[in-house]
Motif scaffolding. Structure first.
Motif, PDB file in Angstrom:
ATOM      1  N   SER A 105       0.676  -1.128  -0.005  1.00  0.00           N
ATOM      2  CA  SER A 105      -0.055   0.076  -0.188  1.00  0.00           C
ATOM      3  C   SER A 105       0.827   1.327  -0.226  1.00  0.00           C
ATOM      4  N   LEU A 146       2.200   1.968  -3.478  1.00  0.00           N
ATOM      5  CA  LEU A 146       1.383   2.305  -4.491  1.00  0.00           C
ATOM      6  C   LEU A 146       1.189   3.939  -4.189  1.00  0.00           C
ATOM      7  N   LYS A 186       2.049   6.838  -7.013  1.00  0.00           N
ATOM      8  CA  LYS A 186       1.239   7.841  -7.391  1.00  0.00           C
ATOM      9  C   LYS A 186       2.012   9.075  -7.255  1.00  0.00           C
TER      10      LYS A 186
END
Length: 198
Positions: free
Chosen positions: A133, A136, A140
């Motif tokens: 997580s 990610l 981004k």
């Protein structure tokens, strides 16, 4: 690196001054190391000292940095954007990655020395360890940085968003003639241009 000293006349006789100080006295900064938080702060400190000494005098940034941190690069960009002094960038050698980006986005008054080559690419992911997580989230943020850099490159060139995206997708080497054609620089410095009267 050994320090080079120059001997010059002063009202008090002959004095020795190191080459770096002599360079700074002419409102010139050499950006030749990787752009790190430390090197960015040194550049920023000089910029602010120059503004305090003479806010109307042009500052020359000689940029040959081989790479660097995006965050540190934008520290410099942020200060340049609010600085009173006019800025001229002079690309030399092979500014690459964040070094090439800064040579293009810091000013509209952009030049290069003969034989200069730029290298642009998309932001590189630095060493990362953590949960999926977190990865990610980091990915981004890298995508957001990529979009910001590409937008600034587009605003400081004659290229479209699609052309910038294609150019920065992989390592792209650009010579000075191509840089002029793409609108990344105004021209190549010629004899007499460096210390022209302002």
């Amino acid at each position: 690196m050994n320090t080079t000293f120059l001997t010059r006349k002063s009202p008090y006789g002959l004095e020795k001054i190191d080459a770096h100080s002599a360079f700074s006295n002419d409102f010139q900064i050499s950006v030749h190391e990787p752009i790190t938080n430390e090197s960015a702060m040194e550049i920023i400190e000089l910029l602010l000292v120059f503004q305090k000494n003479d806010p109307k005098r042009r500052i020359d940034l000689f940029i040959s940095s081989p790479r660097g941190s995006i965050a540190a690069g934008f520290m410099i960009k942020g200060v340049v954007d609010i600085l009173l002094n006019p800025i001229r960038t002079i690309a030399c050698g092979s500014p690459t990655s964040m070094g090439a980006v800064l040579a293009i986005i810091l000013s509209k008054d952009r030049y290069a020395l003969p034989y200069t080559r730029f290298m642009l690419h998309q932001p590189m992911m630095e060493d990362f360890s953590g949960q999926t997580s977190d990865f990610l989230i980091y990915a981004k943020e890298m995508e957001n940085q990529k979009k910001l850099i590409n937008r600034l490159l587009m605003e400081n060139s004659s290229l479209s968003e699609m052309e910038i995206n294609a150019l920065c997708d992989r390592d792209s080497w650009i010579n000075v003639d191509q840089a002029i054609e793409m609108g990344f620089i105004s021209n190549i410095l010629q004899k007499g241009d460096l210390y022209e009267s302002e």
